[in-house]
Write a protein that holds these residues in place. Structure first.
Motif, PDB file in Angstrom:
ATOM      1  N   ALA A 171      -1.357   0.557  -9.334  1.00 58.37           N
ATOM      2  CA  ALA A 171      -1.299   1.982  -9.660  1.00 58.37           C
ATOM      3  C   ALA A 171       0.090   2.357 -10.151  1.00 58.37           C
ATOM      4  O   ALA A 171       0.263   2.898 -11.257  1.00 58.37           O
TER       5      ALA A 171
ATOM      6  N   ASP B 263       9.532   0.170  -3.841  1.00 62.18           N
ATOM      7  CA  ASP B 263       8.520  -0.367  -2.923  1.00 62.18           C
ATOM      8  C   ASP B 263       9.218  -0.789  -1.644  1.00 62.18           C
ATOM      9  O   ASP B 263      10.321  -1.325  -1.675  1.00 62.18           O
TER      10      ASP B 263
ATOM     11  N   ASN C 264      -0.593  -5.433  -3.311  1.00 62.81           N
ATOM     12  CA  ASN C 264      -1.463  -6.395  -2.637  1.00 62.81           C
ATOM     13  C   ASN C 264      -1.879  -7.545  -3.539  1.00 62.81           C
ATOM     14  O   ASN C 264      -2.486  -8.511  -3.070  1.00 62.81           O
TER      15      ASN C 264
ATOM     16  N   HIS D 147      -7.387 -12.363  -4.754  1.00 62.46           N
ATOM     17  CA  HIS D 147      -7.609 -11.274  -5.702  1.00 62.46           C
ATOM     18  C   HIS D 147      -8.235 -11.830  -6.977  1.00 62.46           C
ATOM     19  O   HIS D 147      -7.591 -12.583  -7.700  1.00 62.46           O
ATOM     20  N   ILE D 148      -9.447 -11.412  -7.235  1.00 62.73           N
ATOM     21  CA  ILE D 148     -10.174 -11.902  -8.411  1.00 62.73           C
ATOM     22  C   ILE D 148     -10.352 -10.743  -9.376  1.00 62.73           C
ATOM     23  O   ILE D 148     -10.876  -9.683  -8.991  1.00 62.73           O
TER      24      ILE D 148
ATOM     25  N   PHE E 266      10.244   5.206   0.488  1.00 61.99           N
ATOM     26  CA  PHE E 266      10.395   6.528  -0.104  1.00 61.99           C
ATOM     27  C   PHE E 266      11.143   7.486   0.818  1.00 61.99           C
ATOM     28  O   PHE E 266      12.040   8.216   0.408  1.00 61.99           O
TER      29      PHE E 266
ATOM     30  N   GLU F 292       0.449   9.590   5.167  1.00 65.85           N
ATOM     31  CA  GLU F 292       1.845   9.305   5.505  1.00 65.85           C
ATOM     32  C   GLU F 292       2.780  10.261   4.752  1.00 65.85           C
ATOM     33  O   GLU F 292       3.766  10.745   5.300  1.00 65.85           O
TER      34      GLU F 292
ATOM     35  N   ARG G  69      -5.239   3.189  -4.367  1.00 64.66           N
ATOM     36  CA  ARG G  69      -6.151   2.994  -3.245  1.00 64.66           C
ATOM     37  C   ARG G  69      -5.718   3.780  -2.011  1.00 64.66           C
ATOM     38  O   ARG G  69      -6.521   4.394  -1.322  1.00 64.66           O
TER      39      ARG G  69
ATOM     40  N   TYR H 183     -10.893   1.118  -4.028  1.00 62.31           N
ATOM     41  CA  TYR H 183     -10.908   0.770  -5.450  1.00 62.31           C
ATOM     42  C   TYR H 183     -10.558  -0.692  -5.676  1.00 62.31           C
ATOM     43  O   TYR H 183      -9.686  -1.241  -4.990  1.00 62.31           O
TER      44      TYR H 183
ATOM     45  N   MET I 207      -8.949  -3.570  -8.448  1.00 65.27           N
ATOM     46  CA  MET I 207      -7.742  -3.509  -9.283  1.00 65.27           C
ATOM     47  C   MET I 207      -8.008  -2.796 -10.607  1.00 65.27           C
ATOM     48  O   MET I 207      -7.210  -1.973 -11.053  1.00 65.27           O
TER      49      MET I 207
HETATM   50  C1  FAD Z   1      -7.784  -8.721   1.064  1.00 63.46           C
HETATM   51  C2  FAD Z   1      -7.992  -7.951  -0.207  1.00 63.46           C
HETATM   52  C3  FAD Z   1      -8.660  -8.569  -1.245  1.00 63.46           C
HETATM   53  C4  FAD Z   1      -8.855  -7.863  -2.430  1.00 63.46           C
HETATM   54  N1  FAD Z   1      -9.520  -8.505  -3.429  1.00 63.46           N
HETATM   55  C5  FAD Z   1      -9.690  -7.882  -4.598  1.00 63.46           C
HETATM   56  C6  FAD Z   1     -10.345  -8.547  -5.676  1.00 63.46           C
HETATM   57  O1  FAD Z   1     -10.740  -9.707  -5.550  1.00 63.46           O
HETATM   58  N2  FAD Z   1     -10.516  -7.882  -6.838  1.00 63.46           N
HETATM   59  C7  FAD Z   1     -10.075  -6.583  -7.005  1.00 63.46           C
HETATM   60  O2  FAD Z   1     -10.225  -6.038  -8.117  1.00 63.46           O
HETATM   61  N3  FAD Z   1      -9.455  -5.922  -6.003  1.00 63.46           N
HETATM   62  C8  FAD Z   1      -9.253  -6.544  -4.811  1.00 63.46           C
HETATM   63  N4  FAD Z   1      -8.609  -5.886  -3.791  1.00 63.46           N
HETATM   64  C9  FAD Z   1      -8.166  -4.502  -4.021  1.00 63.46           C
HETATM   65  C10 FAD Z   1      -6.769  -4.455  -4.631  1.00 63.46           C
HETATM   66  O3  FAD Z   1      -5.844  -5.017  -3.733  1.00 63.46           O
HETATM   67  C11 FAD Z   1      -6.440  -2.993  -4.921  1.00 63.46           C
HETATM   68  O4  FAD Z   1      -7.356  -2.452  -5.830  1.00 63.46           O
HETATM   69  C12 FAD Z   1      -5.053  -2.811  -5.518  1.00 63.46           C
HETATM   70  O5  FAD Z   1      -4.084  -3.533  -4.815  1.00 63.46           O
HETATM   71  C13 FAD Z   1      -4.707  -1.350  -5.467  1.00 63.46           C
HETATM   72  O6  FAD Z   1      -3.455  -1.145  -6.069  1.00 63.46           O
HETATM   73  P1  FAD Z   1      -2.555   0.049  -5.568  1.00 63.46           P
HETATM   74  O7  FAD Z   1      -1.376   0.066  -6.461  1.00 63.46           O
HETATM   75  O8  FAD Z   1      -3.376   1.276  -5.430  1.00 63.46           O
HETATM   76  O9  FAD Z   1      -2.148  -0.328  -4.058  1.00 63.46           O
HETATM   77  P2  FAD Z   1      -1.265  -1.499  -3.448  1.00 63.46           P
HETATM   78  O10 FAD Z   1      -1.451  -2.770  -4.169  1.00 63.46           O
HETATM   79  O11 FAD Z   1      -1.530  -1.455  -1.979  1.00 63.46           O
HETATM   80  O12 FAD Z   1       0.222  -1.006  -3.724  1.00 63.46           O
HETATM   81  C14 FAD Z   1       0.801   0.077  -3.031  1.00 63.46           C
HETATM   82  C15 FAD Z   1       2.263  -0.261  -2.781  1.00 63.46           C
HETATM   83  O13 FAD Z   1       2.921   0.906  -2.273  1.00 63.46           O
HETATM   84  C16 FAD Z   1       3.905   0.492  -1.368  1.00 63.46           C
HETATM   85  N5  FAD Z   1       4.218   1.624  -0.501  1.00 63.46           N
HETATM   86  C17 FAD Z   1       3.385   2.315   0.302  1.00 63.46           C
HETATM   87  N6  FAD Z   1       4.036   3.315   0.924  1.00 63.46           N
HETATM   88  C18 FAD Z   1       5.332   3.252   0.520  1.00 63.46           C
HETATM   89  C19 FAD Z   1       6.506   3.998   0.824  1.00 63.46           C
HETATM   90  N7  FAD Z   1       6.496   5.042   1.689  1.00 63.46           N
HETATM   91  N8  FAD Z   1       7.675   3.662   0.211  1.00 63.46           N
HETATM   92  C20 FAD Z   1       7.726   2.620  -0.649  1.00 63.46           C
HETATM   93  N9  FAD Z   1       6.627   1.857  -0.964  1.00 63.46           N
HETATM   94  C21 FAD Z   1       5.463   2.178  -0.392  1.00 63.46           C
HETATM   95  C22 FAD Z   1       3.267  -0.662  -0.625  1.00 63.46           C
HETATM   96  O14 FAD Z   1       4.243  -1.509  -0.053  1.00 63.46           O
HETATM   97  C23 FAD Z   1       2.470  -1.352  -1.740  1.00 63.46           C
HETATM   98  O15 FAD Z   1       3.188  -2.434  -2.311  1.00 63.46           O
HETATM   99  C24 FAD Z   1      -8.410  -6.532  -2.583  1.00 63.46           C
HETATM  100  C25 FAD Z   1      -7.738  -5.913  -1.523  1.00 63.46           C
HETATM  101  C26 FAD Z   1      -7.527  -6.603  -0.344  1.00 63.46           C
HETATM  102  C27 FAD Z   1      -6.812  -5.930   0.780  1.00 63.46           C
END
Ligand code: FAD
Length: 373
Positions: free
Chosen positions: A12, A32, A40, A58-59, A216, A236, A337, A344, A346
């Protein structure tokens, strides 16, 4: 001063950072609290030189051409069709349930047509589908539900499927043909050199500065910025003032073995036996050649990093109240997410970020002298 302080360097945050910098000409700081980018989806080489996904497998799969095209600017791809086996009654059987699953499980030789009739004969009539249990028993009956879904779901969510929203399993397909692919999306690929390398390129624009190990809450007052894009947990951000949104977490246990291949497929689910839910062998996913192999065992748990928003009506209601609060918080956009408390994938998160960028780009620009701290 930065135009945007983006919290979270996952899909995101990175996508919106790239758009704002490269298309919008904005100065962006992305922070981060973890010591790495990619959220993730972060992958790295372990001590034996095997590429592993730190937060579980992650696929990448999508039907959205726009998302595939967008990410293709930052990576080459490796075609990859994911397959999953489930350990049931001493056999390893394909999931989603298909013709081979049923035939091998019961020692039958049904045709697709006969399997349809079989499902009709075992399916339980459910008047109104509300829970995850309703979804499955109304499709494949109680026995297959017990063997493939019930305990897996209980381990994964810490709740019985009868207590979980139908949305959790609504998308679980049941097939009457022999298609044993886990996904059927148009684009099923893995970044050729891994996710982290792709993120390095997404965040490579000179207008983007990256700050790691930075929460943050610690830095917001120190860094002059105009708007915030927050991809961390929405509750949070508001100091949990309406209560905590519940998440399910995972423990990952990695194991490297001195063999080239350890299991007969990329992922084995354990719906019944063992405390772990599934075991992944990374080399299938990454295509890496190596004389050793690394597996990850996943244990679902209540405490730990927030991974899965728990889809229950009361949680949706609480999120709605946070959403209302978010809507009346000027200069802050919530995304991803955790930011929108939604399960959601990826590709969906990338699509959400691209949409938010389009909205922001259309907004009249606010006065840059308004420093938020
Ligand atoms: C075990 C697992 C398997 C998955 N497998 C798949 C898959 O096979 N295919 C697929 O499409 N999706 C998969 N997903 C979903 C995928 O991980 C998410 O869709 C994606 O990571 C979401 O991206 P994001 O940027 O919203 O969140 P995230 O990847 O969670 O990124 C958010 C970031 O914000 C940071 N953060 C949070 N709060 C703060 C703060 N206060 N200050 C600074 N930094 C902060 C966190 O450290 C993190 O790095 C899976 C998820 C999990 C948990």
């Amino acid at each position: 001063m930065f135009d945007y302080l983006i919290v979270g360097a996952g899909f995101a945050g990175a996508t919106i950072a790239e758009r704002l910098a490269a298309d919008g000409g904005k100065r962006v700081l992305i922070c981060d609290r973890r010591p790495h980018i990619a959220g993730n989806a972060y992958d790295h080489y372990d001590a034996d030189g095997i590429l592993v996904h730190k937060y579980g497998p992650h696929i990448f799969h999508t039907n959205a051409r726009s998302v595939y095209d967008y990410l293709s600017r930052f990576t080459e791809w490796r075609p990859y069709q994911h397959r999953v086996l489930a350990s049931v009654d001493g056999q390893l059987l394909p999931v989603p349930i298909n013709l081979d699953t049923v035939n091998r499980m019961y020692g039958l030789t049904l045709t697709s047509f006969e399997l349809e009739k079989f499902f009709e004969s075992v399916a339980e009539p459910v008047e109104q589908i509300r829970t995850s249990e309703d979804v499955i028993v109304s499709k494949v009956g109680r026995e297959l539900y017990e063997k493939f879904f019930r305990n897996y779901t209980r381990k994964q969510w810490g709740l019985d499927p009868s207590e979980l929203d139908s949305a959790v399993t609504a998308r679980v397909p049941v097939r009457t043909n022999r298609d044993d692919r886990y996904f059927t999306d148009t684009y099923q690929v893995m970044p050729l050199h891994g996710y982290t390398r792709m993120f390095e390129r997404i965040l490579g624009h000179p207008n983007i500065k990256v700050l790691l190990n930075a929460d943050f809450r610690e830095i917001k007052g120190m860094i002059p910025h105009r708007d915030v894009i927050f991809t961390g947990p929405v509750d949070e951000y508001f100091d949990y003032r309406l209560g905590r949104l519940p998440y399910r977490s995972l423990n990952f246990q990695f194991e490297t073995r001195n063999v080239t291949v350890a299991q007969p497929g990329p992922v084995i689910n354990y719906p019944n036996d063992n405390a772990y839910t599934r075991v992944t062998e990374f080399k299938y996913l990454t295509g890496q050649e190596h004389h050793k192999t690394t597996l990850v065992y996943e244990y679902a748990c209540a405490e730990g990093d927030p991974y899965y928003p728990i889809p229950r009506p009361e949680n949706a209601a609480l999120y709605k109240r946070y959403q209302e609060l978010a809507a009346t918080t000027p200069g802050v956009h919530f995304l991803g997410r955790l930011g929108t408390y939604k399960y959601y994938n990826m590709d969906q998160v990338v699509a959400q970020a691209l949409t938010l960028y389009t909205k922001i780009a259309e907004l009249p620009q606010r006065d840059l002298s308004l420093t938020t701290a």
